[in-house]
Design an enzyme around this catalytic site. Sequence first.
Site, mmCIF file in Angstrom:
data_model
loop_
_atom_site.group_PDB
_atom_site.id
_atom_site.type_symbol
_atom_site.label_atom_id
_atom_site.label_comp_id
_atom_site.label_asym_id
_atom_site.label_seq_id
_atom_site.Cartn_x
_atom_site.Cartn_y
_atom_site.Cartn_z
ATOM 1 N N GLY A 239 11.035 21.016 64.835
ATOM 2 C CA GLY A 239 11.634 22.289 65.227
ATOM 3 C C GLY A 239 11.645 22.602 66.700
ATOM 4 O O GLY A 239 12.273 23.568 67.135
ATOM 5 N N GLU A 273 6.649 16.307 62.790
ATOM 6 C CA GLU A 273 7.956 15.732 62.442
ATOM 7 C C GLU A 273 9.034 16.097 63.462
ATOM 8 O O GLU A 273 10.043 16.683 63.110
ATOM 9 C CB GLU A 273 8.399 16.269 61.069
ATOM 10 C CG GLU A 273 7.438 16.005 59.943
ATOM 11 C CD GLU A 273 7.821 16.722 58.661
ATOM 12 O OE1 GLU A 273 7.350 16.304 57.599
ATOM 13 O OE2 GLU A 273 8.589 17.701 58.723
ATOM 14 N N PRO A 274 8.856 15.748 64.717
ATOM 15 C CA PRO A 274 9.883 16.103 65.690
ATOM 16 C C PRO A 274 11.125 15.225 65.557
ATOM 17 O O PRO A 274 11.015 14.036 65.298
ATOM 18 C CB PRO A 274 9.190 15.829 67.034
ATOM 19 C CG PRO A 274 8.200 14.755 66.724
ATOM 20 C CD PRO A 274 7.751 14.970 65.302
ATOM 21 N N ARG A 276 14.852 16.524 67.097
ATOM 22 C CA ARG A 276 15.681 16.885 68.246
ATOM 23 C C ARG A 276 14.948 16.714 69.582
ATOM 24 O O ARG A 276 15.532 16.249 70.549
ATOM 25 C CB ARG A 276 16.112 18.355 68.090
ATOM 26 C CG ARG A 276 17.162 18.808 69.082
ATOM 27 C CD ARG A 276 17.352 20.324 69.017
ATOM 28 N NE ARG A 276 17.407 20.861 67.696
ATOM 29 C CZ ARG A 276 18.548 21.146 67.039
ATOM 30 N NH1 ARG A 276 19.695 20.948 67.600
ATOM 31 N NH2 ARG A 276 18.493 21.653 65.818
ATOM 32 N N ARG A 312 28.603 19.846 65.639
ATOM 33 C CA ARG A 312 27.722 20.964 65.990
ATOM 34 C C ARG A 312 28.453 22.176 66.581
ATOM 35 O O ARG A 312 28.150 23.313 66.208
ATOM 36 C CB ARG A 312 26.592 20.516 66.925
ATOM 37 C CG ARG A 312 25.707 19.418 66.320
ATOM 38 C CD ARG A 312 24.397 19.228 67.063
ATOM 39 N NE ARG A 312 23.514 20.343 66.866
ATOM 40 C CZ ARG A 312 23.289 21.296 67.740
ATOM 41 N NH1 ARG A 312 23.875 21.269 68.918
ATOM 42 N NH2 ARG A 312 22.484 22.275 67.463
ATOM 43 N N TYR A 316 27.756 25.288 64.127
ATOM 44 C CA TYR A 316 26.745 26.270 64.561
ATOM 45 C C TYR A 316 27.165 27.031 65.806
ATOM 46 O O TYR A 316 26.333 27.685 66.431
ATOM 47 C CB TYR A 316 25.414 25.560 64.893
ATOM 48 C CG TYR A 316 24.975 24.518 63.905
ATOM 49 C CD1 TYR A 316 24.534 24.882 62.624
ATOM 50 C CD2 TYR A 316 24.984 23.171 64.229
ATOM 51 C CE1 TYR A 316 24.123 23.914 61.719
ATOM 52 C CE2 TYR A 316 24.572 22.199 63.329
ATOM 53 C CZ TYR A 316 24.151 22.581 62.078
ATOM 54 O OH TYR A 316 23.739 21.626 61.185
ATOM 55 N N CYS A 342 43.267 18.333 62.520
ATOM 56 C CA CYS A 342 44.124 19.447 62.102
ATOM 57 C C CYS A 342 43.315 20.656 61.642
ATOM 58 O O CYS A 342 43.389 21.044 60.472
ATOM 59 C CB CYS A 342 45.037 18.982 60.991
ATOM 60 S SG CYS A 342 45.921 17.531 61.497
ATOM 61 N N GLU A 343 42.493 21.179 62.497
ATOM 62 C CA GLU A 343 41.708 22.373 62.183
ATOM 63 C C GLU A 343 41.462 23.118 63.485
ATOM 64 O O GLU A 343 41.149 22.492 64.502
ATOM 65 C CB GLU A 343 40.318 22.001 61.631
ATOM 66 C CG GLU A 343 40.350 21.224 60.368
ATOM 67 C CD GLU A 343 39.482 21.826 59.261
ATOM 68 O OE1 GLU A 343 39.007 22.974 59.404
ATOM 69 O OE2 GLU A 343 39.291 21.123 58.280
ATOM 70 N N TYR A 371 21.509 15.042 65.675
ATOM 71 C CA TYR A 371 22.469 15.659 64.750
ATOM 72 C C TYR A 371 23.901 15.471 65.251
ATOM 73 O O TYR A 371 24.746 16.344 65.085
ATOM 74 C CB TYR A 371 22.124 17.137 64.519
ATOM 75 C CG TYR A 371 20.680 17.320 64.087
ATOM 76 C CD1 TYR A 371 20.270 16.909 62.824
ATOM 77 C CD2 TYR A 371 19.710 17.832 64.957
ATOM 78 C CE1 TYR A 371 18.945 17.015 62.432
ATOM 79 C CE2 TYR A 371 18.382 17.937 64.581
ATOM 80 C CZ TYR A 371 18.010 17.532 63.317
ATOM 81 O OH TYR A 371 16.688 17.637 62.928
#
Length: 416
Positions: A239, A273-274, A276, A312, A316, A342-343, A371
């Site tokens: 995190g 548990e890193p 990022r 990303r 987000y 196409c978005e 990610y």
Amino acid sequence: MHDFEFKAGELCCEDVKVSAIAKRVGTPFYLYSYKTLTDHFLKIQKAFAKLDPIICFAMKSNGNLSVIKSLVDLGAGIDIVSIGELGKALMAGADPKKIVFASVGKTEEEIAFAIETGILLFNVESEPELAEINRIAMKMGEKVQAALRINPDVPAPTHEYTNTGSLKKKFGIDLRTTREIFKAQQKYSHVKINGVHIHIGSQITSGAPFVGAIKKVVAFIDELRADGIEIEYLDIGGGLGIIYKDENPQTAQQYADKIVPILEKTGLKIIMEPGRFIVGNAGIFVTKVLYVKDNGVKKFVIVDGGMNDLIRPMLYDAYHEIVPVVQSKAAKQKCDVVGPICESGDFFAHDRLIPKVTKGDLLSVMSAGAYGYVMASNYNVRPRVPEVMVKGNKFKIIKERETFKDLMRGEKIVKW
Ligand code: LLP
């Protein structure tokens, strides 16, 4: 801190020009720095040395075999969430006794494979899952270790989708149920429940939410111990936030300074548990300008990378800095940097000031190591891009660009 710097006007990864790699592999592509990646791991290892934790790299953030192997060689364990990740962790030479397995939906096949492999711990996310692990372990004649992932119900100041430590989210087990499970643990003859796990969310830049959650968990463990329940492991999750724009995240050392004193007294074996923190700033996404168009209202820089490669920004509203790979003195212009898909959500930046670019210019989307590739898809029948790693003055392709044949594998036109 990272090893992507301008040298003589050219963006370099360690000692290699990004443009030279683009020339060789084409665009778009992901590029990782071995040095940044391993330095970040070593920073955590050093800051937490007093606790000698098992640092399990969260491979969901970057699952490339060479990335994992680089960390495994430094002593990393792996935090996995699927049988596929377990397979890759083993291929990269990870020690099963340093593998922890979280996921709210572990299947029978996954549980059986993890038992067969002899992983360190299942991070269990519900009572029915615990019963299932017990049933499968019994059938296989094995006894496994498990930590209960508790949902500490603490606020985590991060994006709604990456906030996991609240009871409104699907993760973990509430404290009351956790207590009941521990008290009735003799029910689970083939599971030794000797750990507690938390992970409150991702890209959390300040220390307070972690300290709050860890204090709550440690008090909870004290209570359990007072009731005669033995706890050996505490997995504090990942995190840790990084710099994407103007964040001022705590360093590994500042994080350690806050929590090592709390954890030291417990005598617990600590797992971290890193994801990022290790790989986020160790990677960039390189893309080429195809066209520039101005419709009178907006200027669009259209590049060859798309939301299928790096989702990303769309998912987000994440900010990624964008810089021309060859330093430019051109005046800055406000533009949207968009992909070919196409978005309308296919964008890397909205209303971003970047130096004027033209067809063929290379742009680097920064801090894309976590990610990024792992969340890529084949939307619009677009092949996944290559991944490249630099070490010193050398670069190697660590995953080839997908071919049309790769995209078509297994697909059929059937006759009825
Ligand atoms: N442990 C568990 C149980 C997790 O669920 C996660 C991330 C981690 C560790 C690693 O967290 P980190 O240190 O990387 O923050 N796709 C989102 C992030 C999703 C995080 C999922 N879980 C993004 O691009 O921001």
